[in-house]
Design an enzyme around this catalytic site. Structure first.
Site, mmCIF file in Angstrom:
data_model
loop_
_atom_site.group_PDB
_atom_site.id
_atom_site.type_symbol
_atom_site.label_atom_id
_atom_site.label_comp_id
_atom_site.label_asym_id
_atom_site.label_seq_id
_atom_site.Cartn_x
_atom_site.Cartn_y
_atom_site.Cartn_z
ATOM 1 N N ARG A 95 0.810 -1.182 0.488
ATOM 2 C CA ARG A 95 0.014 -0.199 -0.022
ATOM 3 C C ARG A 95 0.681 1.334 0.078
ATOM 4 O O ARG A 95 1.896 1.779 1.364
ATOM 5 C CB ARG A 95 -1.156 -0.017 1.255
ATOM 6 C CG ARG A 95 -1.844 0.591 1.052
ATOM 7 C CD ARG A 95 -3.062 0.697 2.367
ATOM 8 N NE ARG A 95 -3.683 -0.166 2.657
ATOM 9 C CZ ARG A 95 -4.223 -0.746 3.743
ATOM 10 N NH1 ARG A 95 -4.478 0.250 4.312
ATOM 11 N NH2 ARG A 95 -4.765 -2.526 4.080
ATOM 12 N N SER B 192 -7.727 -0.025 0.320
ATOM 13 C CA SER B 192 -9.122 0.112 1.942
ATOM 14 C C SER B 192 -9.378 1.070 2.456
ATOM 15 O O SER B 192 -10.323 1.896 1.723
ATOM 16 C CB SER B 192 -8.003 -1.010 3.057
ATOM 17 O OG SER B 192 -8.419 -1.037 4.131
ATOM 18 N N HIS B 193 -9.234 1.572 3.843
ATOM 19 C CA HIS B 193 -9.619 2.469 4.232
ATOM 20 C C HIS B 193 -8.688 3.822 4.456
ATOM 21 O O HIS B 193 -8.823 5.608 5.326
ATOM 22 C CB HIS B 193 -9.697 2.546 6.317
ATOM 23 C CG HIS B 193 -8.529 2.220 6.541
ATOM 24 N ND1 HIS B 193 -8.557 0.883 6.386
ATOM 25 C CD2 HIS B 193 -7.995 2.577 7.722
ATOM 26 C CE1 HIS B 193 -6.990 1.160 7.470
ATOM 27 N NE2 HIS B 193 -6.984 2.300 8.313
ATOM 28 N N LYS C 218 -4.392 -6.118 -1.988
ATOM 29 C CA LYS C 218 -4.597 -7.250 -0.861
ATOM 30 C C LYS C 218 -4.470 -9.018 -1.648
ATOM 31 O O LYS C 218 -4.262 -8.669 -2.828
ATOM 32 C CB LYS C 218 -6.144 -7.106 -0.498
ATOM 33 C CG LYS C 218 -5.774 -5.925 1.093
ATOM 34 C CD LYS C 218 -6.964 -5.937 1.526
ATOM 35 C CE LYS C 218 -6.740 -4.550 2.134
ATOM 36 N NZ LYS C 218 -8.070 -4.159 2.901
ATOM 37 N N ASP D 287 -16.365 0.060 5.340
ATOM 38 C CA ASP D 287 -14.950 1.353 5.348
ATOM 39 C C ASP D 287 -14.850 0.931 3.812
ATOM 40 O O ASP D 287 -16.030 0.050 2.719
ATOM 41 C CB ASP D 287 -13.446 0.057 5.471
ATOM 42 C CG ASP D 287 -13.314 -1.063 5.211
ATOM 43 O OD1 ASP D 287 -14.356 -1.713 4.788
ATOM 44 O OD2 ASP D 287 -11.939 -1.239 4.908
ATOM 45 N N ASP E 188 -13.301 -0.803 1.129
ATOM 46 C CA ASP E 188 -13.563 -1.971 0.639
ATOM 47 C C ASP E 188 -13.843 -2.984 1.234
ATOM 48 O O ASP E 188 -14.062 -4.480 0.929
ATOM 49 C CB ASP E 188 -11.577 -1.976 0.689
ATOM 50 C CG ASP E 188 -11.310 -2.930 1.531
ATOM 51 O OD1 ASP E 188 -11.475 -1.634 2.386
ATOM 52 O OD2 ASP E 188 -10.575 -3.718 1.352
ATOM 53 N N ASP F 274 -14.423 -4.765 3.396
ATOM 54 C CA ASP F 274 -13.832 -5.806 4.975
ATOM 55 C C ASP F 274 -13.806 -5.773 6.530
ATOM 56 O O ASP F 274 -13.466 -6.374 7.575
ATOM 57 C CB ASP F 274 -12.620 -6.133 4.776
ATOM 58 C CG ASP F 274 -11.689 -5.128 4.486
ATOM 59 O OD1 ASP F 274 -11.597 -4.331 5.187
ATOM 60 O OD2 ASP F 274 -10.570 -6.030 4.021
ATOM 61 N N ARG F 275 -14.601 -4.625 6.629
ATOM 62 C CA ARG F 275 -14.088 -4.340 8.106
ATOM 63 C C ARG F 275 -16.148 -3.099 8.313
ATOM 64 O O ARG F 275 -15.891 -2.942 7.527
ATOM 65 C CB ARG F 275 -13.421 -2.675 8.089
ATOM 66 C CG ARG F 275 -11.836 -3.195 8.237
ATOM 67 C CD ARG F 275 -11.023 -2.294 8.131
ATOM 68 N NE ARG F 275 -10.805 -1.325 9.337
ATOM 69 C CZ ARG F 275 -10.947 -0.372 8.956
ATOM 70 N NH1 ARG F 275 -11.158 0.454 8.608
ATOM 71 N NH2 ARG F 275 -10.129 0.073 10.455
ATOM 72 N N HIS G 188 -12.572 -6.125 11.037
ATOM 73 C CA HIS G 188 -12.026 -7.550 10.628
ATOM 74 C C HIS G 188 -13.090 -8.814 11.286
ATOM 75 O O HIS G 188 -12.066 -8.386 12.443
ATOM 76 C CB HIS G 188 -10.554 -7.305 10.236
ATOM 77 C CG HIS G 188 -9.728 -5.973 9.526
ATOM 78 N ND1 HIS G 188 -10.050 -6.597 7.514
ATOM 79 C CD2 HIS G 188 -9.273 -5.359 9.456
ATOM 80 C CE1 HIS G 188 -9.542 -5.746 7.238
ATOM 81 N NE2 HIS G 188 -8.961 -4.597 8.087
#
Length: 463
Positions: free
Chosen positions: A16, A104-105, A114, A237, A239, A241-242, A324
């Protein structure tokens, strides 16, 4: 031919960086070549590729695919969607691995990748190995093909399959992230009344930052719940996943508190099982797992770390403070905020109480949220080492599994290096406000002794 990555993009559990500064199409191409090489040397031949809604994602996806096929793997493009949709594709299609282009966030300027190989987390030494292969130009060669697969409807149908819960009045906020279209479809399949905001995918994140663990980012959701008098609200978030949540009174239900609710039905089905939580989680969660007859396991933070621990311990559930959450009972063992949301609705239903009642009955501990302290990427790890050295010299009670988690008569405090930001993260938990103030002051003192001045002077207090 070879390639060197900026060292700062090689995180512990993903890649990232800032697009145009530390990360660009050439890095995506090289990562594709290195990852394809790993796939082929593991006996694989096909890789699923997805991407999130960030403005830079399509360009990076194109370059990634060029690298993958140049090293001889076939690519199955699944298009725009949340990271769990890519994980679902990797678990259910005839592929050997998967890559999601996602920031992501992180802020809009960031992006990254990922990865999953053979249904297992690809992190730590695996990430460093990609850089080693690239620097040496040690790449397989070939001419892979590219096909497409539309998995969204199968994914959503699977999320809702067998739902066993009541119909609630719920607010949903995907934060203009990649989960928006999935959530809009999912709520059509669930009972109850659903209000979805910020569902349009927009990589500029015009309404608020896509991180549901920062309370200010849920202000819109809180207003929606209050104005419509909804039962609770769910936030996601960038993407997907949270998961974040608020109850009917607008109170945050933090990630470890969500785990307290989710663990009960899981342990009812799997008595005595290990339940995994990260080092940032409340003592109340570990106590709750014991009270329910489970075996609490504390691990380092990080989505890939928890995914690996889930498999290692044969656990049906794992989760971390950041939201997560991983299910391995009736699911594939990856972190999926959409699936966790469905299971949360079911858990609330099974309790016979409202989420507001459940939240109100939780132990009345005084805690900080996760506090982020900006520190140069090259400095943050050294600061943690310095703090640990001082604590050991003072014979403090320290768990050093991930940074320093220090237990005192007041409670505990944690200081660790973030794996996703140029920052240290801290948290503290005590039985009363006076104890919490002492714990936060102890963190501040340690930071000051490492040359980081007054990190909490601007209001980093209890939440």
């Amino acid at each position: 031919m070879s390639h060197r990555f900026d060292a700062t993009v090689l995180r512990d559990y993903d890649v990232r960086g800032v697009v145009g500064a530390t990360l660009g199409p050439a890095d995506a191409d090289a990562l594709g070549r290195s990852f394809a090489t790993r796939v082929r040397r593991a006996g694989g031949a096909r890789v699923a590729v997805g991407f999130d809604g960030r403005i830079s994602s399509p360009v990076l996806e194109t370059a990634l695919i060029e690298g993958l096929i140049a090293s001889g793997v076939d690519v199955v493009r699944i298009g725009l969607g949340p990271t769990p949709q890519l994980y679902f594709a990797e678990a259910t299609l005839a592929v050997d691995a998967g890559v999601q282009v996602t920031g992501s966030h992180n802020p809009a300027a960031y992006n990254g990748f990922k990865m999953v190989l053979g249904h297992r987390a690809f992190y730590g030494g695996d990430i460093q190995d990609l850089a080693r292969l690239a620097a040496a130009g040690d790449w397989e060669a070939g001419a892979g093909t590219v096909t497409t697969a539309d998995v969204r409807e199968n994914y959503v149908q699977r999320l809702a399959r067998g739902f066993a819960g009541n119909g609630y009045r719920i607010g949903w906020d995907p934060a203009n992230g990649a989960a928006g279209p999935v959530i809009e479809r999912l709520v059509q399949l669930l009972p109850g009344e659903h209000h979805v905001i910020n569902a349009d995918v927009d990589g500029t994140f015009p309404n608020h930052h896509p991180d549901p663990t920062v309370e200010a980012n849920l202000d819109q959701l809180k207003r929606l719940v209050a104005e419509r008098r909804l039962d609770f609200g769910l936030g996601f978030d960038g993407d997907g996943d949270r998961l974040g949540a608020i109850d009917g009174e607008g109170r945050m239900v933090w990630g470890d508190q969500l785990m307290m609710l989710l663990a009960e039905p899981v342990l009812r089905r799997h008595p005595g099982s290990p339940i995994i939580a990260d080092v940032k989680s409340s003592d109340a969660l570990f106590d709750r797992i014991r009270d329910l007859g489970g075996r609490p396991v504390m691990t380092r933070s990080g989505h890939s770390v928890l995914k690996a621990a889930l498999s290692e311990h044969g656990a049906p559930l794992a989760g971390e403070l950041s939201g997560h959450i991983f299910f391995a009972d009736d699911w594939h063992g990856f972190d999926d905020a959409q699936y966790a949301a469905v299971r949360l609705i079911e858990a609330v239903s099974a309790s016979g109480r409202t989420l507001t009642e459940l939240r109100g009955a939780m132990p009345a501990l005084c805690t900080t949220p996760e506090l982020r302290i900006p520190v140069d990427e090259a400095r943050k790890w050294a600061v943690v080492d310095e703090v640990l050295a001082r604590l050991h010299a003072d014979a403090a009670e320290v768990n050093a599994i991930d940074g320093a988690r220090v237990t005192t008569a007041d409670g505990w405090w944690l200081l660790r290096a973030s794996n996703t930001e140029a920052a240290l993260t801290a948290r503290a938990e005590a039985r009363d406000e006076a104890g919490l103030a002492r714990l936060v002051a102890a963190i501040g003192d340690q930071l000051a002794r490492s040359g980081i001045a007054d990190p909490f002077g601007a209001g980093g207090g209890a939440g």
